[in-house]
Scaffold this active site. Structure first.
Site, PDB file in Angstrom:
ATOM      1  N   LEU A  53     -54.296  38.443  11.296  1.00 42.44           N
ATOM      2  CA  LEU A  53     -55.556  38.005  10.697  1.00 42.44           C
ATOM      3  C   LEU A  53     -55.573  36.479  10.701  1.00 42.44           C
ATOM      4  O   LEU A  53     -55.321  35.833   9.688  1.00 42.44           O
ATOM      5  CB  LEU A  53     -55.660  38.528   9.258  1.00 42.44           C
ATOM      6  CG  LEU A  53     -56.856  39.409   8.941  1.00 42.44           C
ATOM      7  CD1 LEU A  53     -56.750  40.716   9.715  1.00 42.44           C
ATOM      8  CD2 LEU A  53     -56.911  39.685   7.456  1.00 42.44           C
ATOM      9  N   GLU A  55     -57.990  33.701  12.711  1.00 45.14           N
ATOM     10  CA  GLU A  55     -59.006  33.375  13.723  1.00 45.14           C
ATOM     11  C   GLU A  55     -58.677  32.104  14.485  1.00 45.14           C
ATOM     12  O   GLU A  55     -58.944  32.003  15.690  1.00 45.14           O
ATOM     13  CB  GLU A  55     -60.382  33.254  13.050  1.00 45.14           C
ATOM     14  CG  GLU A  55     -61.011  34.588  12.671  1.00 45.14           C
ATOM     15  CD  GLU A  55     -60.423  35.186  11.406  1.00 45.14           C
ATOM     16  OE1 GLU A  55     -60.669  36.389  11.149  1.00 45.14           O
ATOM     17  OE2 GLU A  55     -59.715  34.463  10.678  1.00 45.14           O
ATOM     18  N   GLN A  77     -63.895  39.378  14.165  1.00 43.15           N
ATOM     19  CA  GLN A  77     -64.446  40.614  13.587  1.00 43.15           C
ATOM     20  C   GLN A  77     -65.894  40.466  13.142  1.00 43.15           C
ATOM     21  O   GLN A  77     -66.717  41.346  13.373  1.00 43.15           O
ATOM     22  CB  GLN A  77     -63.597  41.070  12.407  1.00 43.15           C
ATOM     23  CG  GLN A  77     -62.426  41.915  12.811  1.00 43.15           C
ATOM     24  CD  GLN A  77     -61.783  42.614  11.622  1.00 43.15           C
ATOM     25  OE1 GLN A  77     -62.134  42.382  10.463  1.00 43.15           O
ATOM     26  NE2 GLN A  77     -60.820  43.474  11.907  1.00 43.15           N
ATOM     27  N   ILE A  82     -65.888  33.113  11.754  1.00 41.39           N
ATOM     28  CA  ILE A  82     -65.704  32.363  12.988  1.00 41.39           C
ATOM     29  C   ILE A  82     -65.468  30.873  12.749  1.00 41.39           C
ATOM     30  O   ILE A  82     -65.052  30.148  13.666  1.00 41.39           O
ATOM     31  CB  ILE A  82     -66.929  32.556  13.919  1.00 41.39           C
ATOM     32  CG1 ILE A  82     -66.530  32.401  15.391  1.00 41.39           C
ATOM     33  CG2 ILE A  82     -68.068  31.599  13.560  1.00 41.39           C
ATOM     34  CD1 ILE A  82     -67.625  32.860  16.353  1.00 41.39           C
ATOM     35  N   HIS A 124     -70.447  38.442   6.139  1.00 39.15           N
ATOM     36  CA  HIS A 124     -70.478  39.380   7.254  1.00 39.15           C
ATOM     37  C   HIS A 124     -71.815  39.369   7.997  1.00 39.15           C
ATOM     38  O   HIS A 124     -71.971  40.101   8.966  1.00 39.15           O
ATOM     39  CB  HIS A 124     -70.205  40.810   6.765  1.00 39.15           C
ATOM     40  CG  HIS A 124     -68.804  41.028   6.305  1.00 39.15           C
ATOM     41  ND1 HIS A 124     -68.298  40.466   5.162  1.00 39.15           N
ATOM     42  CD2 HIS A 124     -67.797  41.767   6.829  1.00 39.15           C
ATOM     43  CE1 HIS A 124     -67.039  40.845   4.995  1.00 39.15           C
ATOM     44  NE2 HIS A 124     -66.712  41.637   5.995  1.00 39.15           N
TER      45      HIS A 124
END
Length: 321
Positions: A53, A55, A77, A82, A124
């Site tokens: 996990l 990025e 994801q 991001i 999200h």
């Protein structure tokens, strides 16, 4: 559309041994949205790589792989996660060709589901495509249908420079099309005219193309012939297609899910003012999200632009003419 993404990744992995796919939970689990389902079983753990996990690590490793001739396709994801990749994408991926005077390139793809409409929790549902469009050296591509997802992703993987490939998760399973797995890519840096018209130009991209096409049908019932343009690649922007349409119709509405200020819609509106002002019969209208974080699920529909919003903006443009 999620199956089209999977099909394109499978084709790219099969056709080019330099292509690798990496990201969180993409291997054993097939990704949060199952976009990579079954790829690890076919191509093995060395080419379909589950990562920690992290990025920043995913983006950094991809830059390193790409600089040495591989073609990594990295998945983040959700676009809300991001931001940790910005250092790598801005300072390294986008600058590598220029920094080495063409000696090295960075043929990587950074994939991310983005946008709202699925009642997701915080972080999200962001639509921050303008952030990457502002970074020199990066292409930013956003498909709006299964066909374009398949063809544009194949072209993005073959591109010699870095591509940020944003997938509107709201239409992952909403839009269905028959796709021929022929390995043929679609052109990048090109708008797609989805509907011809003479009275009004509607410009959008990603999931909002769905509402835009519905608005065009509703306007048709009111006697308005609307042209619909799918931008598809927001950077670099194919302004020629948009300008030609505006020169024909004299009116334009730009639709984006992202916040209103400093977005891609603002850039398109400014370019129309610079390049096609004398053809306009009315000011360009924008239909957008708000300059606020995406609300929690209960109020999400209040934030998202609707077909009604687009029709109303079109009526304002027509009435101003």
């Amino acid at each position: 559309m999620v199956e089209a993404v999977n099909l394109a990744l499978r084709r790219a992995l099969n056709d080019d041994p330099d292509v690798v796919v990496l990201g969180e939970d993409i291997g054993i689990n097939g990704g949060v949205f199952r976009a990579t389902l079954g790829l690890r079983e076919t191509f093995g753990y060395k080419r379909v790589i589950d990562t920690p996990l992290a990025e920043a690590l995913i983006a950094g490793i991809s830059v390193g792989m790409a600089s040495q001739g591989m073609r990594p396709v990295a998945e983040i994801q959700f676009m809300g996660f991001i931001n940790s990749t910005v250092e790598q994408m801005l300072s390294h991926a986008g600058r590598l060709r220029n920094r080495t005077r063409g000696r090295l390139s960075c043929p990587m793809v950074l994939r991310a589901p983005f946008g709202g409409g699925i009642h997701a929790p915080e972080h999200h549902s962001e639509s921050t495509e303008a952030m990457f469009a502002h970074m020199p050296g990066l292409r930013v591509v956003i498909p709006s249908s299964p066909t374009r997802a398949y063809g544009l992703l194949l072209s993005a993987i073959q591109d010699p420079d870095p591509v940020v490939f944003l997938e509107p998760k709201r239409i992952y399973r909403m839009v269905r099309q028959q796709i021929t797995d022929d390995g043929q890519g679609l052109p990048l840096d090109t708008c797609f005219t989805l509907r011809q018209g003479k009275d009004l130009t509607l410009v959008s991209w990603g999931a909002m193309i769905h509402e835009t096409l519905l608005a065009a049908k509703e306007l048709e019932q009111q006697g308005v012939d609307a042209e619909v343009i799918d931008v598809a690649t927001i950077s670099p922007l194919d302004m020629d297609t948009i300008r030609r349409s505006v020169e024909k119709t004299g009116r334009c509405v730009v639709i984006q899910e992202a916040p209103r200020s400093f977005g891609v819609g603002s850039e398109i509106s400014a370019r129309i003012a610079e390049e096609a002002l004398l053809y306009l019969r009315a000011p360009v209208q924008r239909v957008t999200g708000y300059d606020t974080p995406m609300p929690y699920p209960q109020n999400e529909s209040l934030y998202m632009p609707s077909t009604r919003d687009i029709v109303e903006a079109a009526r304002v443009t027509l009435d101003n003419a």
